[in-house]
Scaffold this motif. Sequence first.
Motif, PDB file in Angstrom:
ATOM      1  N   THR A 154       0.840  -1.207   0.000  1.00  8.55           N
ATOM      2  CA  THR A 154       0.000   0.000   0.000  1.00  8.55           C
ATOM      3  C   THR A 154       0.871   1.252   0.000  1.00  8.55           C
ATOM      4  N   ALA A 155       1.924   1.224   0.806  1.00  7.02           N
ATOM      5  CA  ALA A 155       2.845   2.370   0.857  1.00  7.02           C
ATOM      6  C   ALA A 155       3.545   2.549  -0.486  1.00  7.02           C
ATOM      7  N   ALA A 156       3.862   1.441  -1.147  1.00  4.20           N
ATOM      8  CA  ALA A 156       4.522   1.508  -2.459  1.00  4.20           C
ATOM      9  C   ALA A 156       3.582   2.156  -3.485  1.00  4.20           C
ATOM     10  N   LYS A 157       2.293   1.807  -3.377  1.00  2.33           N
ATOM     11  CA  LYS A 157       1.294   2.394  -4.281  1.00  2.33           C
ATOM     12  C   LYS A 157       1.177   3.906  -4.028  1.00  2.33           C
ATOM     13  N   GLU A 158       1.183   4.266  -2.744  1.00  2.93           N
ATOM     14  CA  GLU A 158       1.080   5.698  -2.413  1.00  2.93           C
ATOM     15  C   GLU A 158       2.323   6.449  -2.890  1.00  2.93           C
ATOM     16  N   LEU A 159       3.483   5.824  -2.755  1.00  2.00           N
ATOM     17  CA  LEU A 159       4.735   6.458  -3.183  1.00  2.00           C
ATOM     18  C   LEU A 159       4.685   6.765  -4.686  1.00  2.00           C
ATOM     19  N   ALA A 160       4.161   5.808  -5.465  1.00  2.00           N
ATOM     20  CA  ALA A 160       4.045   6.015  -6.920  1.00  2.00           C
ATOM     21  C   ALA A 160       3.131   7.205  -7.218  1.00  2.00           C
ATOM     22  N   LEU A 161       2.020   7.309  -6.450  1.00  2.00           N
ATOM     23  CA  LEU A 161       1.097   8.444  -6.618  1.00  2.00           C
ATOM     24  C   LEU A 161       1.811   9.764  -6.294  1.00  2.00           C
ATOM     25  N   LEU A 162       2.525   9.779  -5.158  1.00  2.00           N
ATOM     26  CA  LEU A 162       3.210  11.004  -4.728  1.00  2.00           C
ATOM     27  C   LEU A 162       4.208  11.478  -5.787  1.00  2.00           C
ATOM     28  N   GLU A 163       4.901  10.526  -6.388  1.00  2.00           N
ATOM     29  CA  GLU A 163       5.905  10.912  -7.389  1.00  2.00           C
ATOM     30  C   GLU A 163       5.258  11.428  -8.671  1.00  2.00           C
ATOM     31  N   ARG A 164       4.125  10.818  -9.060  1.00  2.00           N
ATOM     32  CA  ARG A 164       3.379  11.315 -10.241  1.00  2.00           C
ATOM     33  C   ARG A 164       2.827  12.713  -9.968  1.00  2.00           C
ATOM     34  N   LYS A 166       3.964  14.929  -7.803  1.00  2.00           N
ATOM     35  CA  LYS A 166       5.074  15.903  -7.721  1.00  2.00           C
ATOM     36  C   LYS A 166       5.512  16.315  -9.134  1.00  2.00           C
ATOM     37  N   ALA A 167       5.601  15.336 -10.034  1.00  2.82           N
ATOM     38  CA  ALA A 167       5.994  15.639 -11.422  1.00  2.82           C
ATOM     39  C   ALA A 167       4.960  16.564 -12.077  1.00  2.82           C
ATOM     40  N   LEU A 169       3.064  18.794 -10.540  1.00  2.00           N
ATOM     41  CA  LEU A 169       3.240  20.140  -9.987  1.00  2.00           C
ATOM     42  C   LEU A 169       4.502  20.805 -10.551  1.00  2.00           C
ATOM     43  N   GLU A 170       5.548  20.014 -10.755  1.00  2.00           N
ATOM     44  CA  GLU A 170       6.804  20.573 -11.274  1.00  2.00           C
ATOM     45  C   GLU A 170       6.671  21.101 -12.706  1.00  2.00           C
ATOM     46  N   GLU A 171       5.611  20.650 -13.393  1.00  2.00           N
ATOM     47  CA  GLU A 171       5.323  21.185 -14.732  1.00  2.00           C
ATOM     48  C   GLU A 171       4.596  22.533 -14.658  1.00  2.00           C
ATOM     49  N   GLY A 172       4.325  22.986 -13.406  1.00  2.00           N
ATOM     50  CA  GLY A 172       3.611  24.257 -13.235  1.00  2.00           C
ATOM     51  C   GLY A 172       2.100  24.094 -13.207  1.00  2.00           C
ATOM     52  N   SER A 173       1.625  22.840 -13.095  1.00  2.00           N
ATOM     53  CA  SER A 173       0.176  22.571 -13.053  1.00  2.00           C
ATOM     54  C   SER A 173      -0.307  22.522 -11.605  1.00  2.00           C
ATOM     55  N   LEU A 174      -1.611  22.806 -11.422  1.00  2.00           N
ATOM     56  CA  LEU A 174      -2.200  22.788 -10.079  1.00  2.00           C
ATOM     57  C   LEU A 174      -2.642  21.380  -9.717  1.00  2.00           C
ATOM     58  N   ALA A 175      -2.651  21.070  -8.426  1.00  2.00           N
ATOM     59  CA  ALA A 175      -3.033  19.714  -7.971  1.00  2.00           C
ATOM     60  C   ALA A 175      -4.462  19.371  -8.377  1.00  2.00           C
ATOM     61  N   LYS A 176      -5.347  20.398  -8.444  1.00  2.00           N
ATOM     62  CA  LYS A 176      -6.742  20.064  -8.774  1.00  2.00           C
ATOM     63  C   LYS A 176      -6.909  19.621 -10.227  1.00  2.00           C
ATOM     64  N   GLY A 177      -5.849  19.835 -11.056  1.00  7.39           N
ATOM     65  CA  GLY A 177      -5.895  19.352 -12.438  1.00  7.39           C
ATOM     66  C   GLY A 177      -5.345  17.934 -12.580  1.00  7.39           C
ATOM     67  N   PHE A 178      -4.905  17.356 -11.463  1.00  2.31           N
ATOM     68  CA  PHE A 178      -4.338  15.997 -11.477  1.00  2.31           C
ATOM     69  C   PHE A 178      -5.478  14.984 -11.499  1.00  2.31           C
ATOM     70  N   GLU A 179      -5.399  14.021 -12.417  1.00  2.00           N
ATOM     71  CA  GLU A 179      -6.515  13.072 -12.553  1.00  2.00           C
ATOM     72  C   GLU A 179      -6.119  11.666 -12.139  1.00  2.00           C
ATOM     73  N   THR A 180      -7.023  11.034 -11.403  1.00  2.00           N
ATOM     74  CA  THR A 180      -6.863   9.615 -11.079  1.00  2.00           C
ATOM     75  C   THR A 180      -8.250   8.985 -10.958  1.00  2.00           C
ATOM     76  N   GLU A 181      -8.375   7.780 -11.497  1.00  2.00           N
ATOM     77  CA  GLU A 181      -9.656   7.056 -11.427  1.00  2.00           C
ATOM     78  C   GLU A 181      -9.714   6.189 -10.165  1.00  2.00           C
ATOM     79  N   ASP A 182      -8.559   5.978  -9.553  1.00  2.00           N
ATOM     80  CA  ASP A 182      -8.441   5.062  -8.413  1.00  2.00           C
ATOM     81  C   ASP A 182      -8.988   5.711  -7.133  1.00  2.00           C
ATOM     82  N   GLU A 183      -9.943   5.044  -6.475  1.00  2.37           N
ATOM     83  CA  GLU A 183     -10.591   5.620  -5.281  1.00  2.37           C
ATOM     84  C   GLU A 183      -9.613   5.821  -4.125  1.00  2.37           C
ATOM     85  N   GLU A 184      -8.716   4.853  -3.947  1.00  2.00           N
ATOM     86  CA  GLU A 184      -7.743   4.958  -2.859  1.00  2.00           C
ATOM     87  C   GLU A 184      -6.805   6.144  -3.095  1.00  2.00           C
TER      88      GLU A 184
END
Length: 365
Positions: A154-164, A166-167, A169-184
């Motif tokens: 579970t932590a490994a899955k969260e780590l992958a999310l955090l890195e995606r 962060k990338a 945000l580093e493009e200058g995009s806002l977090a609310k524009g980040f998309e994920t279909e996964d409920e967790e």
Amino acid sequence: MKLGIVGLPNVGKSTLFNSLTKAGAESANYPFCTIDPNIGIVPVPDERLKLLGDMYHSKKVTPATIEFVDIAGLVKGASKGEGLGNQFLSNIREVDAIVHVVRCFEDSNIVHVDGTIDPLRDIETINLELIFSDIEILERRIAKTAKAAKMDKTAAKELALLERLKAHLEEGSLAKGFETEDEEEQSWLVSYNLLTYKPVIFAANVAEEDLANDGAENAGVIKVKEFAQSNGSEVFVICAQIEQEIAELDEEETAMFLEDLGLSESGLQKLIWASYHILGLMSFLTAGEDETRAWTIRIGTKAPQAAGKIHTDFERGFIKAEVVNYKDLLEQGSLAAAREKGLVGMEGKEYVVQDGDVILFRFNV
């Protein structure tokens, strides 16, 4: 509901806050005169309350309220501690939505911190500071999660999310524009309380002459509206100076003043409707001789949870809700008369409360 009012120095932020809350925060023509966040509690104007209160001759009429926090002026480099940066960023984390005051007026007497008027540049300045702050939060979370991820799926899955994330945000995009279909992943995203994930309402601050046509010919307002549309944000046009004048008037004088200006509602009303809309909120009412009151809930709330807004015992021991639309109640003149006409519903646990419902809860604890 808590709204944080932000903006660069000298865009009219504290003037707007003062007029909304009549709190008289020191508003001077230099950066950082708002060092502690000034907090003002503002009643939500609601004509329904007055009408019901008059009908019941209620001893007390209690409106819903919004808490405004005037957050200290922000400059480039706030995320690195410039100006009052770090303090600004911790104050803003506590709010439900951000009201971003953007300057769309020219005035040679009021110096803009960057020397010229450019609403989109101002929006970008603040957004970048919020993004930098969010990246910092994510980096700390990544460092913590990376250790656990070696042993835990579970932590490994969260780590992958955090890195995606962060990338992104580093493009200058806002977090609310980040998309994920996964409920967790979605629930983790919400739990990070990122600044750029919060809903934003832009207050386009214009000169008086641009107010009557809602800034339709103001180039700055047009740009802000286009930007907001592309980001799923709300916009309303306001003149902070006019709002300051309105703050000195009583209800009757305000109505006349707005009419003279060709306006149907004040900036405060515009802001309240925009914030209710972007946060998905509405009000139900309780009414009687002792008190008539508005309660703010999320759209889609069911009867037991609405009852819990009044008292946890109401939710725990919920049996039924007697529900009548406020218009029907006012037309009939009493709950008994509305019952006789069959206008009062007896609703159970699955009933979704509607805006303007007057409710009497039946409960047993």
